[in-house]
Motif scaffolding. Sequence first.
Motif, PDB file in Angstrom:
ATOM      1  N   ASP A 126       0.806  -1.218   0.000  1.00  0.00           N
ATOM      2  CA  ASP A 126       0.000   0.000   0.000  1.00  0.00           C
ATOM      3  C   ASP A 126       0.839   1.268   0.000  1.00  0.00           C
ATOM      4  OD1 ASP A 126       0.971  -0.492   2.527  1.00  0.00           O
ATOM      5  OD2 ASP A 126      -0.953  -0.276   3.562  1.00  0.00           O
ATOM      6  N   VAL A 127       2.163   1.132  -0.093  1.00  0.00           N
ATOM      7  CA  VAL A 127       3.041   2.293  -0.186  1.00  0.00           C
ATOM      8  C   VAL A 127       3.551   2.388  -1.631  1.00  0.00           C
ATOM      9  CG1 VAL A 127       5.152   3.379   0.646  1.00  0.00           C
ATOM     10  CG2 VAL A 127       3.747   2.025   2.218  1.00  0.00           C
ATOM     11  N   PRO A 128       3.406   3.537  -2.285  1.00  0.00           N
ATOM     12  CA  PRO A 128       3.907   3.658  -3.657  1.00  0.00           C
ATOM     13  C   PRO A 128       5.408   3.386  -3.732  1.00  0.00           C
ATOM     14  CG  PRO A 128       2.446   5.493  -3.129  1.00  0.00           C
ATOM     15  CD  PRO A 128       2.699   4.758  -1.846  1.00  0.00           C
ATOM     16  N   VAL A 129       5.823   2.779  -4.827  1.00  0.00           N
ATOM     17  CA  VAL A 129       7.218   2.377  -5.000  1.00  0.00           C
ATOM     18  C   VAL A 129       7.735   2.893  -6.338  1.00  0.00           C
ATOM     19  CG1 VAL A 129       8.835   0.450  -5.152  1.00  0.00           C
ATOM     20  CG2 VAL A 129       6.857   0.297  -3.616  1.00  0.00           C
ATOM     21  N   LEU A 130       8.906   3.506  -6.283  1.00  0.00           N
ATOM     22  CA  LEU A 130       9.594   3.991  -7.481  1.00  0.00           C
ATOM     23  C   LEU A 130      10.954   3.323  -7.555  1.00  0.00           C
ATOM     24  CD1 LEU A 130       9.946   5.954  -9.882  1.00  0.00           C
ATOM     25  CD2 LEU A 130      10.780   7.660  -8.245  1.00  0.00           C
TER      26      LEU A 130
END
Length: 270
Positions: A136-140
């Motif tokens: 649920d945490v955006p990842v780049l």
Amino acid sequence: MTHSRRLPTYFISHGGGPWPWMAEQLQGPYGTLAASLQAMPGQVGVTPKAVLVISGHWEEPEFTLMSSPRPPMVYDYYGFPPHTYQIQYPAPGAPELALQVQALIQGAGFTARLDPQRGFDHGTFTPLAVIYPNADVPVLQLSMRVGYDPQQHITLGRALAPLRDEGVLILGSGLSYHNLRELGPVGRAPSATFDQWLQQTLVASTPQERIHCLLDWAAAPAARRAHPQEDHLIPLMVAVGAAGDEAGRCVYHQDDFFGAITASSFMFGG
């Protein structure tokens, strides 16, 4: 958006292939590593706005950022059970952050491009599935640059440092010892020797000494036994560059990984 706290940076040893999806292995060599990854959200203290990962499994001629809002999966491992090629880690991407990071990299004098097709490789999805299992945490994900120049990757880290004040967790994902031909008892001595150097350099040295040692890492004891090719060490340079003058500490350490290998992970700041 400014957070009230500066997030730490990490260099983690991410383990082999899709190990969290192979439960029988977790009982053995992976219990200590799993516990260290599960402890990270507590160490960070807040839920990051996004995680920026530099993985030892992606390099390009120029620094490259995944820009898909829904990154696909890259199954970059061989010989594992069929179900491990169906794994999904459905974390959202961070296309707006990708543009911001591209600008920071260009501001440091490098070219940087966006890749809308690139997906999560196992240097990213394997540890994050343990750290943030809800995805649920955006990842780049950000590539290394071909050539493995330590100074370039330290400079890259310095350019990324302002993101730490904006809620972005910078994560270098590799392995502190990565010699696949010497993973058994033959790797016991070189892995321990190189790990002692890492502990001295990253934990016991001043920030200036730390940079000096890392720039000349190949002269360290057992360096080329530990890293015949340094793809799994270079993410450390980015994490240290982004750490600035903040202290490092060891947050994972075992001397019996795969029965014989010494492996460690490190946190800077926080």
